[in-house]
Design an enzyme around this catalytic site. Structure first.
Site, PDB file in Angstrom:
ATOM      1  N   THR A 635       0.909  -1.513   0.111  1.00  0.00           N
ATOM      2  CA  THR A 635      -0.049  -0.314   0.054  1.00  0.00           C
ATOM      3  C   THR A 635       0.599   1.403   0.226  1.00  0.00           C
ATOM      4  O   THR A 635       0.201   2.088   0.296  1.00  0.00           O
ATOM      5  CB  THR A 635      -1.336   0.271   1.264  1.00  0.00           C
ATOM      6  OG1 THR A 635      -0.398  -0.012   2.503  1.00  0.00           O
ATOM      7  CG2 THR A 635      -1.695  -1.369   1.303  1.00  0.00           C
ATOM      8  N   ASP A 636       2.414   1.162  -0.405  1.00  0.00           N
ATOM      9  CA  ASP A 636       2.738   2.050  -0.165  1.00  0.00           C
ATOM     10  C   ASP A 636       3.904   2.317  -1.207  1.00  0.00           C
ATOM     11  O   ASP A 636       4.121   1.557  -2.015  1.00  0.00           O
ATOM     12  CB  ASP A 636       3.780   2.962   1.257  1.00  0.00           C
ATOM     13  CG  ASP A 636       3.935   4.283   1.547  1.00  0.00           C
ATOM     14  OD1 ASP A 636       3.943   4.564   2.559  1.00  0.00           O
ATOM     15  OD2 ASP A 636       3.856   4.370   0.358  1.00  0.00           O
ATOM     16  N   GLU A 637       5.182   2.498  -0.823  1.00  0.00           N
ATOM     17  CA  GLU A 637       6.206   2.965  -2.191  1.00  0.00           C
ATOM     18  C   GLU A 637       7.044   1.640  -2.599  1.00  0.00           C
ATOM     19  O   GLU A 637       7.572   1.645  -1.349  1.00  0.00           O
ATOM     20  CB  GLU A 637       6.988   4.185  -2.314  1.00  0.00           C
ATOM     21  CG  GLU A 637       6.065   5.828  -2.605  1.00  0.00           C
ATOM     22  CD  GLU A 637       5.802   5.781  -0.697  1.00  0.00           C
ATOM     23  OE1 GLU A 637       4.613   6.316  -0.907  1.00  0.00           O
ATOM     24  OE2 GLU A 637       6.164   6.014  -0.374  1.00  0.00           O
ATOM     25  N   TYR A 660      20.530  26.066 -35.019  1.00  0.00           N
ATOM     26  CA  TYR A 660      19.295  25.397 -34.437  1.00  0.00           C
ATOM     27  C   TYR A 660      18.773  24.636 -33.358  1.00  0.00           C
ATOM     28  O   TYR A 660      18.600  23.839 -32.345  1.00  0.00           O
ATOM     29  CB  TYR A 660      19.440  24.421 -36.160  1.00  0.00           C
ATOM     30  CG  TYR A 660      18.806  22.908 -35.607  1.00  0.00           C
ATOM     31  CD1 TYR A 660      17.225  22.469 -35.449  1.00  0.00           C
ATOM     32  CD2 TYR A 660      19.774  21.980 -35.749  1.00  0.00           C
ATOM     33  CE1 TYR A 660      17.133  21.138 -35.021  1.00  0.00           C
ATOM     34  CE2 TYR A 660      19.494  20.528 -35.361  1.00  0.00           C
ATOM     35  CZ  TYR A 660      17.999  20.804 -35.799  1.00  0.00           C
ATOM     36  OH  TYR A 660      17.884  18.982 -34.479  1.00  0.00           O
ATOM     37  N   LYS A 664      17.136  24.015 -30.037  1.00  0.00           N
ATOM     38  CA  LYS A 664      17.674  22.583 -29.298  1.00  0.00           C
ATOM     39  C   LYS A 664      18.011  22.014 -27.806  1.00  0.00           C
ATOM     40  O   LYS A 664      17.629  21.332 -27.342  1.00  0.00           O
ATOM     41  CB  LYS A 664      17.529  21.194 -30.705  1.00  0.00           C
ATOM     42  CG  LYS A 664      17.114  21.788 -31.514  1.00  0.00           C
ATOM     43  CD  LYS A 664      15.869  21.072 -31.498  1.00  0.00           C
ATOM     44  CE  LYS A 664      15.717  19.428 -30.541  1.00  0.00           C
ATOM     45  NZ  LYS A 664      14.223  18.919 -31.179  1.00  0.00           N
ATOM     46  N   ASN A 690      19.318  11.180 -38.603  1.00  0.00           N
ATOM     47  CA  ASN A 690      17.760   9.571 -39.106  1.00  0.00           C
ATOM     48  C   ASN A 690      18.501   9.196 -41.272  1.00  0.00           C
ATOM     49  O   ASN A 690      17.618  10.835 -41.320  1.00  0.00           O
ATOM     50  CB  ASN A 690      16.885   9.731 -39.041  1.00  0.00           C
ATOM     51  CG  ASN A 690      16.543   9.377 -37.302  1.00  0.00           C
ATOM     52  OD1 ASN A 690      16.277   8.481 -36.699  1.00  0.00           O
ATOM     53  ND2 ASN A 690      17.658   9.918 -36.762  1.00  0.00           N
ATOM     54  N   PRO A 715      25.135  18.784 -54.131  1.00  0.00           N
ATOM     55  CA  PRO A 715      25.838  19.659 -53.856  1.00  0.00           C
ATOM     56  C   PRO A 715      26.515  19.127 -52.451  1.00  0.00           C
ATOM     57  O   PRO A 715      26.258  18.970 -51.091  1.00  0.00           O
ATOM     58  CB  PRO A 715      24.725  20.997 -53.349  1.00  0.00           C
ATOM     59  CG  PRO A 715      24.251  20.237 -53.288  1.00  0.00           C
ATOM     60  CD  PRO A 715      23.315  19.330 -54.451  1.00  0.00           C
ATOM     61  N   ASN A 759      30.497  12.456 -45.347  1.00  0.00           N
ATOM     62  CA  ASN A 759      29.601  12.569 -46.447  1.00  0.00           C
ATOM     63  C   ASN A 759      29.765  12.715 -47.308  1.00  0.00           C
ATOM     64  O   ASN A 759      29.076  11.683 -48.419  1.00  0.00           O
ATOM     65  CB  ASN A 759      29.364  14.341 -46.022  1.00  0.00           C
ATOM     66  CG  ASN A 759      28.185  14.037 -44.703  1.00  0.00           C
ATOM     67  OD1 ASN A 759      27.832  13.277 -43.972  1.00  0.00           O
ATOM     68  ND2 ASN A 759      28.355  15.703 -44.324  1.00  0.00           N
ATOM     69  N   ARG A 783      28.747  25.772 -45.222  1.00  0.00           N
ATOM     70  CA  ARG A 783      28.444  26.477 -44.945  1.00  0.00           C
ATOM     71  C   ARG A 783      28.760  27.108 -42.826  1.00  0.00           C
ATOM     72  O   ARG A 783      29.455  26.647 -42.970  1.00  0.00           O
ATOM     73  CB  ARG A 783      26.867  25.911 -43.695  1.00  0.00           C
ATOM     74  CG  ARG A 783      26.568  25.375 -43.076  1.00  0.00           C
ATOM     75  CD  ARG A 783      25.122  24.259 -42.638  1.00  0.00           C
ATOM     76  NE  ARG A 783      25.358  22.890 -41.798  1.00  0.00           N
ATOM     77  CZ  ARG A 783      24.238  21.413 -41.999  1.00  0.00           C
ATOM     78  NH1 ARG A 783      24.071  21.829 -42.902  1.00  0.00           N
ATOM     79  NH2 ARG A 783      24.937  21.538 -40.030  1.00  0.00           N
ATOM     80  N   HIS A 786      29.554  25.081 -39.769  1.00  0.00           N
ATOM     81  CA  HIS A 786      29.401  23.282 -40.053  1.00  0.00           C
ATOM     82  C   HIS A 786      30.136  22.497 -39.212  1.00  0.00           C
ATOM     83  O   HIS A 786      31.593  22.293 -39.357  1.00  0.00           O
ATOM     84  CB  HIS A 786      29.467  23.097 -41.645  1.00  0.00           C
ATOM     85  CG  HIS A 786      28.899  22.142 -41.858  1.00  0.00           C
ATOM     86  ND1 HIS A 786      29.123  21.609 -43.296  1.00  0.00           N
ATOM     87  CD2 HIS A 786      28.302  21.260 -40.989  1.00  0.00           C
ATOM     88  CE1 HIS A 786      28.785  20.562 -43.223  1.00  0.00           C
ATOM     89  NE2 HIS A 786      27.936  20.044 -42.423  1.00  0.00           N
TER      90      HIS A 786
END
Length: 846
Positions: A635-637, A660, A664, A690, A715, A759, A783, A786
């Site tokens: 009845t308890d934690e 960005y 975040k 992703n 590009p 990349n 950019r 980067h």
């Protein structure tokens, strides 16, 4: 967790997560999305018509709209994907990144706090550990599980080990549990190596004279006698396990098996009428193959031969109607030299399983499995001749295979080489780190468990009192063995120690210098080979408090011996009670039960941020839990350890280099602050890059793929040597799922593959998959801000059992194929506003 609001659920990762959750669970999923440039209803087309799915068009910065959505749909959990997601866009429009990612997150947190939602999970770019013995009442399977892993389950389908009003240990149905944070807990250490942590108000059952009463943790003192158990469980069905190889090997096949089945099917079809050999064998690739197949079908009773003609039998007709299930199974048995359809577990086999748990290893690496290795290897000492003979006997008489024995300087290496044998032993794990108990072992008869522990002795030290001590690096395995022993009247206790290992010195043969924690399982000797024991005491778990017993007995030898004693052994007590006619029923009942005592060694108050659980077991109001069983009040934690959000690799300082990533990071800090300030139940995942279906084509992989399809330039920023960890979006969704159901509240988890790719190499692989020339590669100025390299350590998430399923090459191939097959999805996007963005971002930069 039943009703989830998925913000940003029409975007790339969000929509994949929605589909994943709808397919895996019966949760209700409500998507809340503003449908900006990357959010598209087309991404959710598969969910339409699902009664558990709903869509709400709204802005996460609109507090009223968010409140309404939460209330209208009875939301209990928010999973926040909504964000202004692209780095390049944030450079052009930084204010949008800040208002969406920070202000929007703040609105969601406030709404979640107001309505006291169960969970808020933040998707960012960048523990209930008390074990319970649980029985699934649907399948009958039993497992020792940390309490936190029950979150999200329908607990009405599960039972937990409890103590009824007659002091009988039995399984009782659970109803639910509730969890909430606290600022301090009490750590209770007790006899047998037991340790639990609970809030000050939580009650643990103790012996108070002849009674078993609940006592708050804060009131416990060293010397108090907790309630444990050692013995049989009432109404616990036991029978030797039967391995059904039709189920265990249902996925087994070979390259030739489908063709061979087709030949047999053709033979049986043509043999519906009496058929001569020449015509019958023409159904196979060759006459020899046809002859062999026909003879096998005759031997199996599916075909018969009379007067030179072949004809299908009734048994063959029945199998043909079922798709040649029996025929296929007979082929599998011949291929694997498998003599059984079923194998019943025996004491000899259980002893070998125990020996494997102690000193065995299963082929498990990717290279071993690719090469077809299915070896089970035992490494035993030269003095273990009984074990050597046991392994040889089991290989020959049980498995029908040869045991390969190789003698080394101080050991024998015994190898079983068989796929189906490998399947059996792999149920116990492959390596020292992954060893475990299979679910079926919990329902085995007592004599089989005794044989199992006897086999496990192969790795044991024998103390002077006859006790056996086993060592493992797996805490989970030792805890499971403690409970398995206690369920079978085998007294077990555990301890841990940390050893400083020095390469080449301690222990001999060690190759690395490190501090390593080992867990010991001690099995007392009163029930096993007692003639080897010296003087040993009755274990506490086989005792009861002496004072109430002495008060009842008053006279006799045992009563005299108990003067000044704290405990009395139950076996001595039962002997005394058998000679008396005036003993109360309650004492006889208690003495013959599985109930015993565990003395409190220490009680320590610990401050911090913790998550605790209120467990409901209707009717009994109590249940057993802990690494060593002790009786807890329902009845308890009950403590489930969730430390304050301590950050190791996930907690390294955030150093954002674009609007960005800064927004975040700010949003994530808000989530952390709400967890600390308001006690909100939050978790955060930081995913690496992703790739996969529905990926908006301004991001690198879909941009390069769709450009290459149209023979347009790819590009490449700068020199293209930036490194990224690309993961398949489905793996990311599984990672989020793992954290939602197993993650510690307030914690951050990295999700990624741990494998980095340049990349430029990624771009070249895309061109290769599409058969396009590398002349399409076009270098453009880099950019601003980067980052050169992203690399995530995912060991924290892997500790929860998650693994990335796809390699980068597999993920990239699946992604490219999806874009090739779904041109109607992406081509309308690459027009209008998108073309204007592309011109500013790439053309004008060149």
């Amino acid at each position: 967790m039943r009703n989830l609001l998925v913000t940003g659920g029409a975007g790339f990762i969000g929509s994949n997560f929605v589909h994943y959750m709808l397919e895996k669970y019966d949760y209700r999923i409500v998507v809340f999305d503003q449908l900006t440039y990357a959010g598209r209803l087309e991404n959710l087309e598969r969910a339409k018509g699902n009664p558990r799915y709903a869509f709400v068009h709204g802005d996460i910065r609109d507090l009223a709209a968010v409140r309404a959505a939460l209330a209208d749909h009875a939301i209990d959990t928010i999973v926040n994907f909504a964000a202004f997601t692209h780095v390049d866009r944030s450079i052009m429009e930084p204010e949008l990144a800040v208002t969406n990612n920070i202000n929007g997150t703040l609105v969601l947190l406030e709404a979640a706090r107001e309505l006291k939602l169960e969970r808020f999970h933040q998707i960012s770019s960048v523990t209930g550990d008390t074990p319970l013995l649980i029985r699934d009442e649907t399948t009958g399977e039993i497992a020792l599980r940390p309490i936190e892993t029950l979150d999200g389950l329908d607990l009405g389908n599960y039972s937990v080990l409890s103590l009824d009003q007659n002091n009988q240990v039995r399984f009782s149905r659970m109803r639910h549990f509730v969890k909430h944070p606290v600022d301090d807990v009490y750590k209770i250490n007790f006899n047998g190596g037991g340790a639990i942590r609970a809030t000050s108000e939580h009650s643990v059952f103790v012996f108070d004279g002849a009674n078993i009463l609940a006592k708050p943790s804060a009131d416990l003192r060293p010397g108090d006698l907790l309630v444990t158990f050692l013995g049989s469980v009432a109404e616990h069905e036991r029978a030797p396990h039967r391995f059904d190889f039709r189920v265990l090997l249902r996925d087994y096949t070979t390259e030739w098996m489908p063709g061979s089945l087709e030949s047999r099917q053709a033979i049986l079809e043509i043999a519906q009428e009496p058929t001569r050999a020449r015509e019958l064998f023409s159904m196979a690739p060759s006459k020899v193959t046809g002859y062999r197949a026909a003879n096998e079908l005759i031997a199996e009773g599916f075909l018969e031969k009379q007067n030179g003609c072949y004809q299908i039998t009734q048994q063959g007709i029945a199998d043909a109607a079922l798709g040649l299930v029996a025929t296929r199974w007979n082929m599998v048995k011949r291929q694997l030299h498998l003599p059984y359809d079923e194998l019943v577990v025996t004491p000899r086999l259980m002893q070998v399983f125990g020996l494997y748990l102690a000193e065995g290893h299963a082929a498990n690496t990717e290279l071993e499995l690719q090469q077809g290795a299915r070896n089970i290897t035992f490494t035993i000492g030269l003095g273990e001749t009984d074990e050597l003979e046991l392994l040889r006997s089991c290989a020959s008489h049980v498995f029908g295979i040869h045991a390969y024995v190789k003698q080394r300087e101080s050991t024998y290496q015994v190898t079983f080489s068989s796929l189906w044998v490998h399947r059996l032993f792999s149920m116990f794990g492959a390596t020292a780190e992954t060893k475990r108990l299979p679910s079926w072992i919990w329902t085995q008869p007592h004599e089989l468990i005794v044989a199992f522990f006897k086999g496990y002795e192969g790795d044991a030290r024998i103390r002077s009192d006859g006790a056996r001590v086993y060592t493992s690096i797996s805490r989970s395995l030792i805890e499971q063995l403690v409970w398995l022993g206690r369920l079978n009247d085998i007294n077990t206790r555990m301890s841990q120690r940390t050893v400083q290992q020095v390469a080449g010195v301690v222990p001999p043969g060690c190759t690395v210098t490190r501090r390593r924690t080992f867990y010991d399982l001690a099995r007392s000797s009163e029930h096993h080979r007692a003639d080897e024991a010296g003087a040993w005491r009755t274990p506490m778990a086989r005792c009861l408090p002496a004072q109430p017993v002495q008060a009842v007995l008053q006279r006799g030898e045992l009563a005299r011996r108990l003067r000044g004693m704290k405990l009395v052994g139950k076996s001595s007590l039962l002997k005394e009670l058998a000679e008396r006619d005036d003993s109360p029923d309650w004492l006889r009942q208690l003495a013959s039960s599985a109930v015993g005592v565990a003395e409190v060694r220490s009680v320590e108050r610990i401050t911090g941020s913790f998550m605790v659980y209120d467990v409901s077991v209707p009717g009994t109001e109590r249940f057993f839990g802990g690494n060593v069983p002790c009786l807890l009040h329902n009845t308890d934690e009950v403590y489930g350890a969730i430390p304050a959000p301590q950050r190791s690799k996930e907690g390294d300082s955030l150093e954002p280099r674009s609007p960005y990533s800064a927004s975040k990071a700010g949003a994530e800090h808000l989530v952390y602050a709400y967890a600390i300030t308001y006690g909100m139940h939050t978790t955060t995942t930081r995913g690496s890059n992703n790739i996969g279906p529905y990926h908006y084509p301004e991001k690198a992989v879909p941009l390069f793929t769709t450009n290459a399809i149209d023979d347009q330039p790819l590009p490449i920023y700068g020199d293209g040597m930036q490194m990224r960890d690309y993961q398949y979006v489905g793996d990311h969704c599984e990672g989020i799922d793992t954290v939602l159901h197993k993650g510690a509240l307030g914690e951050v988890y990295n999700v990624g593959t741990g494998v980095e790719t340049h990349n430029i190499d990624m771009a070249r692989k895309i061109l290769g998959l599409l058969g396009k020339p590398e002349s399409l590669l076009e270098y453009v100025p880099d950019r601003a801000g980067h980052d050169r390299r992203y690399a995530l350590d995912t060991s924290k998430l892997q500790a929860l059992g998650w693994r990335s399923r796809h390699t980068f090459d597999q993920a990239l191939e699946l992604t490219v194929r999806w874009f090739v097959e779904n041109e109607a999805w992406w081509r309308p996007i690459k027009s209008g506003e998108y073309l204007e963005y592309y011109r500013k971002q790439y053309v004008e930069r060149g």
